[in-house]
Motif scaffolding. Structure first.
Motif, short mmCIF file in Angstrom:
data_model
loop_
_atom_site.label_atom_id
_atom_site.label_comp_id
_atom_site.label_asym_id
_atom_site.label_seq_id
_atom_site.Cartn_x
_atom_site.Cartn_y
_atom_site.Cartn_z
N PHE A 21 3.80 0.88 -10.13
CA PHE A 21 2.55 0.44 -8.28
C PHE A 21 1.84 0.60 -8.12
CE2 PHE A 21 4.80 3.00 -5.79
CZ PHE A 21 3.65 2.90 -4.73
N GLU A 22 0.60 0.57 -7.68
CA GLU A 22 -1.20 1.46 -7.52
C GLU A 22 -1.38 1.70 -6.24
OE1 GLU A 22 -4.62 2.83 -9.84
OE2 GLU A 22 -3.36 1.87 -10.78
N MET A 23 -1.66 1.96 -5.20
CA MET A 23 -2.81 1.71 -4.00
C MET A 23 -3.77 2.65 -4.48
SD MET A 23 -0.04 1.62 -0.83
CE MET A 23 1.07 0.55 0.06
N ALA A 24 -4.92 1.79 -3.95
CA ALA A 24 -6.17 3.43 -3.89
C ALA A 24 -6.98 2.18 -2.89
CB ALA A 24 -6.78 2.30 -5.16
N GLY A 25 -7.28 3.08 -1.95
CA GLY A 25 -8.56 3.56 -0.39
C GLY A 25 -7.15 2.56 0.62
N ILE A 26 -6.15 2.04 0.44
CA ILE A 26 -5.57 1.13 1.48
C ILE A 26 -5.47 2.03 2.75
CG2 ILE A 26 -3.27 0.34 2.37
CD1 ILE A 26 -4.32 -1.18 -0.45
N GLY A 27 -6.04 0.59 3.67
CA GLY A 27 -6.62 0.58 5.42
C GLY A 27 -5.96 -0.04 6.45
N LEU A 28 -5.54 -0.47 7.14
CA LEU A 28 -4.64 -1.45 7.63
C LEU A 28 -4.35 -1.27 9.04
CD1 LEU A 28 -3.15 -3.69 8.02
CD2 LEU A 28 -0.58 -2.73 8.24
N HIS A 29 -4.67 -2.07 10.08
CA HIS A 29 -5.14 -1.73 11.58
C HIS A 29 -4.34 -2.87 12.04
CE1 HIS A 29 -9.16 0.58 10.81
NE2 HIS A 29 -8.69 0.77 11.81
N LEU A 30 -3.43 -2.88 13.10
CA LEU A 30 -2.74 -3.22 13.91
C LEU A 30 -3.39 -3.37 15.35
CD1 LEU A 30 0.97 -2.95 12.38
CD2 LEU A 30 -0.89 -4.58 11.48
N GLY A 31 -3.65 -4.82 15.71
CA GLY A 31 -3.67 -4.52 17.36
C GLY A 31 -4.54 -2.97 17.70
N GLY A 32 -5.54 -3.24 16.56
CA GLY A 32 -6.64 -1.88 16.60
C GLY A 32 -6.55 -0.75 16.51
N THR A 33 -5.27 -0.37 16.19
CA THR A 33 -4.92 0.74 16.21
C THR A 33 -4.72 0.54 14.32
OG1 THR A 33 -3.21 1.15 18.33
CG2 THR A 33 -2.96 2.56 16.63
#
Length: 380
Positions: A21-33
């Motif tokens: 598996f490979e992740m690149a530049g992953i970003g995640l917001h939940l509820g504005g956080t």
């Protein structure tokens, strides 16, 4: 002279096996956080990576992204070279070909062991004959071939764990995800189960991503450990490297690698604040620092001018020695495992191995939780 294939003109380059598996530049917001920020990770086939960090660091959320239970806001995820997720879009879990072991094993009590293990194959509509063959093979691989007709309640905790692993591998996935499978167990059972899982993972040659908040668990199981802090990868390295060379004071504190104490540059070198000299002046830049004193860097000696003075405050017998709380010069407290029981009030001398000290910029903010004791732990 030996030639490699890539050295011969006209031949195509050798095929490179894609990452499990490979992740690149992953970003995640939940509820504005912001939950995850700029995460880059890669795991080669046949290896085990642990995601390690305290509650709220983002490790379980990251696992859910790999599993397909969440989609990232930005960045990409690939499994075996195949794109499975990008901003706002993701393949569902059943389309990813993954195995998963949950915190509570998630075994159905009304089903037999064989029924539990074969359920993923039933959902894929494999024939009964094919399911039976694969289930028998998976149970044999985890040493439970004779338990196919039992119910989960008839098995020990370790056997239930093996059933959960058999179910995760029955479809022969390229990647198995472990979601803190031992977090609900008491310490003694957890330690025995770590050995159990480590042995199975090695015997089966699994490629695995293992989430945990326990560094001893991560070190026992993983080839590589990614330490997470506030939604970012704070450091990724082999367990031995993390212990020998933590990237920050907060990582050293979270891993409980020793005592972290404030130090200042003074006459003749670096000194504990209001205390003894530790090292020559050239060790670290600036006028203030945080120094890590690993347990291996401290040796009890007879009190004298060449030793740091330490007064015994209290002791606790641990079976493998006596955990002594010591007050250093300047008022700092540390804990050190000693072979004999010292008397409260007794003065000890400590010799410091300067090459084993680790230096960090002064950082009053602590990103990771501090150990439960108010004293800095120097014991294993």
């Amino acid at each position: 002279m030996n030639l490699r294939a890539q050295d011969i003109p006209g031949l195509p380059p050798p095929e490179v096996q894609p990452a499990a598996f490979e992740m690149a530049g992953i970003g995640l917001h939940l509820g504005g956080t912001a939950i995850l920020q700029d995460v880059d990770l890669q795991l080669p086939p046949g290896r085990v990576m642990a995601l390690l960090g305290p509650s709220g660091s983002g490790k379980t959320t990251l696992l859910r992204l790999v599993a397909g239970l969440l989609a990232p806001d930005r960045g990409t995820i690939r499994l075996g070279g195949q794109l499975v997720a990008q901003a706002g879009r993701a393949l569902p879990p059943e389309a990813r070909g993954l195995g998963m072991v949950f915190q509570d094993y998630a075994l159905w009590p009304h089903m037999s062991v064989a029924g539990n293990v074969g359920f993923p194959l039933e959902m894929r509509r494999l024939s009964a004959a094919e399911r039976s063959l694969r289930v028998a093979r998976a149970l044999e691989r985890v040493g439970l071939g004779a338990f196919a007709d039992r119910r989960p309640a008839e098995l020990s905790g370790g056997q239930q764990q093996r059933v959960a692993i058999a179910r995760a591998i029955v479809a022969e996935p390229a990647l198995v995800l472990f979601d803190e499978p031992l977090s609900n167990l008491d310490r003694e059972l957890r330690e025995s189960m770590v050995e159990e899982i480590a042995g199975l993972v090695a015997e089966l040659g699994l490629t695995a991503l293992y989430v945990t908040h326990d560094h001893a668990e991560a070190f026992s199981l993983a080839d590589t450990v990614a330490v997470m802090e506030a939604g970012r990868i704070a450091q990724i390295a082999a367990p031995e490297t993390l212990v020998a060379d933590p990237a920050s004071a907060s990582i050293a504190r979270f891993l409980r690698l020793g005592a972290l104490l404030p130090a200042r540059r003074g006459p003749g070198g670096w000194h504990l604040e209001r205390g003894a000299r530790l090292a020559p002046a050239a060790v670290a830049p600036g006028e203030a620092a945080t120094v890590l004193l690993p347990a291996t860097a401290i040796c009890p000696v007879a009190p004298g001018p060449a030793a740091i003075g330490a007064r015994v405050i209290r002791t606790l017998f641990r079976g493998d020695g006596h955990l002594a709380t010591l007050a250093l010069e300047g008022g700092h407290e540390i804990q050190l495992l000693l072979p004999r029981r010292p008397v409260p009030g007794e003065m000890l001398g400590l010799r410091i191995s300067e090459p084993q000290l680790r230096w960090f910029p002064p950082a009053p903010h602590r990103s990771f939780p501090h150990p439960s004791s108010p004293s800095e732990r120097l014991s294993p």
